[in-house]
Design an enzyme around this catalytic site. Structure first.
Site, mmCIF file in Angstrom:
data_model
loop_
_atom_site.group_PDB
_atom_site.id
_atom_site.type_symbol
_atom_site.label_atom_id
_atom_site.label_comp_id
_atom_site.label_asym_id
_atom_site.label_seq_id
_atom_site.Cartn_x
_atom_site.Cartn_y
_atom_site.Cartn_z
ATOM 1 C CG ASN A 142 -3.253 4.364 -7.510
ATOM 2 O OD1 ASN A 142 -2.434 5.062 -6.914
ATOM 3 N ND2 ASN A 142 -3.765 3.274 -6.983
ATOM 4 C CD GLU A 164 -9.676 -1.971 -9.809
ATOM 5 O OE1 GLU A 164 -10.320 -1.094 -9.193
ATOM 6 O OE2 GLU A 164 -8.441 -1.907 -9.974
ATOM 7 C CB THR A 187 -3.094 -4.885 -4.229
ATOM 8 O OG1 THR A 187 -3.118 -3.550 -3.750
ATOM 9 C CG2 THR A 187 -4.238 -5.665 -3.633
ATOM 10 N NE ARG A 245 -0.004 -1.049 1.380
ATOM 11 C CZ ARG A 245 -0.164 -2.141 0.611
ATOM 12 N NH1 ARG A 245 -0.459 -2.020 -0.667
ATOM 13 N NH2 ARG A 245 -0.032 -3.335 1.109
ATOM 14 N NE ARG A 266 3.515 -0.182 1.906
ATOM 15 C CZ ARG A 266 3.535 -1.410 1.393
ATOM 16 N NH1 ARG A 266 3.812 -1.587 0.115
ATOM 17 N NH2 ARG A 266 3.299 -2.461 2.128
ATOM 18 C CG HIS A 278 3.492 4.692 -6.893
ATOM 19 N ND1 HIS A 278 3.899 4.087 -5.713
ATOM 20 C CD2 HIS A 278 2.779 3.759 -7.556
ATOM 21 C CE1 HIS A 278 3.459 2.842 -5.705
ATOM 22 N NE2 HIS A 278 2.774 2.622 -6.808
ATOM 23 C CD GLU A 303 -6.508 1.005 -5.245
ATOM 24 O OE1 GLU A 303 -5.492 0.727 -4.593
ATOM 25 O OE2 GLU A 303 -6.513 1.103 -6.465
ATOM 26 C CG HIS A 333 -2.391 -4.625 -9.795
ATOM 27 N ND1 HIS A 333 -1.096 -5.023 -9.981
ATOM 28 C CD2 HIS A 333 -2.470 -4.183 -8.536
ATOM 29 C CE1 HIS A 333 -0.430 -4.858 -8.862
ATOM 30 N NE2 HIS A 333 -1.235 -4.341 -7.963
ATOM 31 C CG HIS A 352 -4.257 1.126 -1.241
ATOM 32 N ND1 HIS A 352 -3.688 -0.046 -1.679
ATOM 33 C CD2 HIS A 352 -4.858 0.825 -0.057
ATOM 34 C CE1 HIS A 352 -3.933 -1.011 -0.796
ATOM 35 N NE2 HIS A 352 -4.635 -0.503 0.202
#
Ligand code: PXP
Length: 240
Positions: free
Chosen positions: A7, A151, A101, A45, A49, A10, A70, A191, A43
């Site tokens: 992922n 998941e 999440t 969103r 963000r 970031h 995601e 996660h 993801h």
């Protein structure tokens, strides 16, 4: 051996700190693939963000492995997914104020909408995974809604404050994993996983895919993303 989805949200978080062009998550995706990533996860969103629409569209053409989007099941995001056509969509709950999440989907209360979104994604050739709490009932409901995979949320295990709490959370994950195996759902998990706590999770029965972000990107700041991915990949491959 479970596959490793990296992922890269970031990387975009750092870029958005200055609303500029770097670091570019698209470049990060290619470097993660060179390090051995089996898939790239982002993801998109609703508040944009970190990952932007532009990233998802470019990733669609650049990612050579598997693009996992995601997403919340809200209509504007579903429209982006149907247009971009990621290989896989992972439906997640989304709350504006959350840092990340926080829990699994409400597969009981949200059943009508989930069933509809899953059917529309399937009609576009997109494989659908549901991000759920490690609970046998949620696993069975996911199958009834038409999902291809679940998941399991590993946040409780990863955030445990004691060995006994971690053990209890791991056993909960094992029971949910067994339930997914029994009914033939593909099994993913993720996660809060990091270089220290992933070992127990890679031994979950029937596990096929892990999605890991924050710990890999944090390590990448110091050692580079290729190496950070290669090191995590070695841990995912080690089922002893
Ligand atoms: N899986 C899902 C469904 C997520 O929402 C996230 C966070 O975006 C992850 C995996 C990765 O979590 P982390 O960044 O803590 O590794």
């Amino acid at each position: 051996m479970a596959k490793l989805g990296v992922n890269i949200d970031h990387v975009a978080t750092v870029r958005e700190a200055r609303k500029g062009r770097e670091p570019d998550p698209v470049l990060a995706a290619s470097l993660a693939e060179l390090g051995g990533a089996d898939g790239i996860t982002v993801h998109l969103r609703e508040d944009r963000r970190h990952i932007q629409d532009r990233d998802v569209r470019l990733l669609r053409s650049v990612v050579k492995t598997k693009l996992n989007l995601e997403m919340a099941g809200s209509e504007p995001i579903v429209m982006v997914a149907l247009d971009v056509k990621p290989d896989q969509a992972t439906l997640v709950p989304e709350r504006r104020q959350e840092l990340t999440t926080e829990g699994g989907l409400d597969v009981a209360g949200g059943a009508t909408r989930l069933r509809e979104v899953i059917a529309r994604l399937h009609a576009s050739g997109i494989v659908v995974s549901l991000f759920i709490d490690p609970d046998r009932d949620a696993v069975k409901r996911s199958r009834d809604l038409g999902a291809d995979s679940v998941e399991l949320h590993t946040g409780r295990y990863a955030g445990a404050h004691s060995e006994s709490e971690a053990e209890e959370a791991a056993q909960e994950l094992e029971r949910a994993a067994a339930a997914a195996g029994e009914i033939g759902l593909h099994l993913h998990a993720g996660h809060g996983l990091d270089y220290r706590n992933v070992g127990r999770i890679v031994r979950l029965p029937h596990l096929e895919e892990l999605n890991i972000g924050h710990s890999i990107i944090s390590r990448a700041v110091f050692v580079g993303i290729e190496r950070a991915v290669r090191e995590m990949k070695a841990l995912v491959a080690d089922r002893r």
